[in-house]
Scaffold this motif. Structure first.
Motif, mmCIF file in Angstrom:
data_model
loop_
_atom_site.group_PDB
_atom_site.id
_atom_site.type_symbol
_atom_site.label_atom_id
_atom_site.label_comp_id
_atom_site.label_asym_id
_atom_site.label_seq_id
_atom_site.Cartn_x
_atom_site.Cartn_y
_atom_site.Cartn_z
ATOM 1 N N THR A 64 17.907 29.035 34.021
ATOM 2 C CA THR A 64 16.713 29.866 33.970
ATOM 3 C C THR A 64 15.740 29.288 35.004
ATOM 4 O O THR A 64 15.905 28.151 35.465
ATOM 5 C CB THR A 64 16.052 29.830 32.581
ATOM 6 N N ALA A 65 14.701 30.036 35.344
ATOM 7 C CA ALA A 65 13.697 29.551 36.295
ATOM 8 C C ALA A 65 12.992 28.308 35.753
ATOM 9 O O ALA A 65 12.679 27.385 36.504
ATOM 10 C CB ALA A 65 12.688 30.645 36.615
ATOM 11 N N THR A 80 9.081 29.786 40.400
ATOM 12 C CA THR A 80 9.100 31.247 40.494
ATOM 13 C C THR A 80 8.953 31.685 41.944
ATOM 14 O O THR A 80 9.629 32.610 42.398
ATOM 15 C CB THR A 80 8.000 31.867 39.612
ATOM 16 N N VAL A 83 12.287 31.169 43.610
ATOM 17 C CA VAL A 83 13.236 32.201 43.174
ATOM 18 C C VAL A 83 12.898 33.546 43.815
ATOM 19 O O VAL A 83 13.792 34.245 44.299
ATOM 20 C CB VAL A 83 13.270 32.297 41.630
ATOM 21 N N GLU A 87 15.423 35.470 46.217
ATOM 22 C CA GLU A 87 15.854 36.808 45.818
ATOM 23 C C GLU A 87 15.559 37.813 46.932
ATOM 24 O O GLU A 87 16.398 38.654 47.268
ATOM 25 C CB GLU A 87 15.156 37.219 44.526
ATOM 26 N N ARG A 93 19.943 36.340 42.579
ATOM 27 C CA ARG A 93 19.563 37.520 41.810
ATOM 28 C C ARG A 93 19.245 37.054 40.397
ATOM 29 O O ARG A 93 19.743 36.037 39.936
ATOM 30 C CB ARG A 93 20.656 38.581 41.816
ATOM 31 N N ARG A 94 18.382 37.812 39.758
ATOM 32 C CA ARG A 94 18.041 37.529 38.364
ATOM 33 C C ARG A 94 18.939 38.400 37.489
ATOM 34 O O ARG A 94 19.203 39.547 37.809
ATOM 35 C CB ARG A 94 16.580 37.852 38.104
ATOM 36 N N ASP A 95 19.368 37.832 36.371
ATOM 37 C CA ASP A 95 20.306 38.530 35.490
ATOM 38 C C ASP A 95 19.871 38.302 34.046
ATOM 39 O O ASP A 95 19.722 37.164 33.613
ATOM 40 C CB ASP A 95 21.710 37.958 35.732
ATOM 41 N N ARG A 96 19.624 39.385 33.317
ATOM 42 C CA ARG A 96 19.233 39.265 31.908
ATOM 43 C C ARG A 96 20.442 38.839 31.077
ATOM 44 O O ARG A 96 21.561 39.251 31.325
ATOM 45 C CB ARG A 96 18.711 40.593 31.390
ATOM 46 N N VAL A 104 16.242 35.255 31.313
ATOM 47 C CA VAL A 104 16.605 35.677 32.662
ATOM 48 C C VAL A 104 17.295 34.511 33.342
ATOM 49 O O VAL A 104 16.724 33.422 33.481
ATOM 50 C CB VAL A 104 15.363 36.117 33.472
ATOM 51 N N TYR A 105 18.549 34.741 33.738
ATOM 52 C CA TYR A 105 19.339 33.702 34.381
ATOM 53 C C TYR A 105 19.362 33.919 35.888
ATOM 54 O O TYR A 105 19.291 35.050 36.372
ATOM 55 C CB TYR A 105 20.766 33.709 33.830
ATOM 56 N N LEU A 106 19.493 32.830 36.592
ATOM 57 C CA LEU A 106 19.563 32.881 38.045
ATOM 58 C C LEU A 106 21.027 32.837 38.462
ATOM 59 O O LEU A 106 21.786 31.997 37.996
ATOM 60 C CB LEU A 106 18.807 31.696 38.647
#
Length: 160
Positions: A64-65, A80, A83, A87, A93-96, A104-106
């Motif tokens: 996560t961030a 942030t 990131v 991005e 990319r951010r991924d829920r 939110v995973y990176l």
């Protein structure tokens, strides 16, 4: 006054050579990483972030961030910003999360991964050739050495 006195024994000479080689390896590694960062308009912190994201993603434990902020030793706001920048440039990319949509995973984005593969492939081939020269027992010793040195460096870094 230091209590360290150089010894002139075969072991002491070998230890000095190993430390010198390790220092040289770290230095040239930093120059390679700097070249990648400069070629792709990345800040050194951006590249460190990518390395953390890649390692955790490969391990199946995405970051996560907030976790990234801790690894980079920066504020969550600074993380942030890193990131966001990565991005924007197609590296991350951010991924829920599937189970917890609030998380939110990176993830390493495909365009960024392709750039890294292209740049680092020649080094990977050379590294593979060097690793192939060692049997399993020797690799185990090398691994133990590097792990121990990594811990020593990490402990010293924490002290600073």
């Amino acid at each position: 006054m230091s209590t360290y006195r150089p010894r002139d024994t075969p072991r002491a000479r070998l230890e000095r050579e190993i430390v010198d080689e390790l220092r040289d390896l770290v230095g040239v590694s930093e120059r390679i990483v700097d070249a990648f960062a400069a070629r792709h308009g990345l800040h050194p912190t951006d590249l460190q972030a990518l390395i953390h994201v890649m390692r955790r993603e490969i391990a199946g434990d995405p970051l996560t961030a907030g976790e990234l902020a801790g690894l980079l030793d920066v504020t969550t706001g600074a993380a942030t910003g890193v990131v966001d920048r990565l991005e924007r440039h197609g590296h991350l990319r951010r991924d829920r999360g599937d189970t917890d949509r609030r998380k939110v995973y990176l993830r390493y984005a495909d365009p960024g991964m392709e750039l890294a593969r292209e740049f680092f492939a020649p080094l990977a081939r050379r590294s593979d050739a060097v690793l192939a020269q060692f049997d399993d027992a020797e690799l185990d010793v090398v691994h133990r050495f590097l792990t121990g040195m990594g811990r020593a460096f990490t402990e010293r870094h924490r002290e600073l």
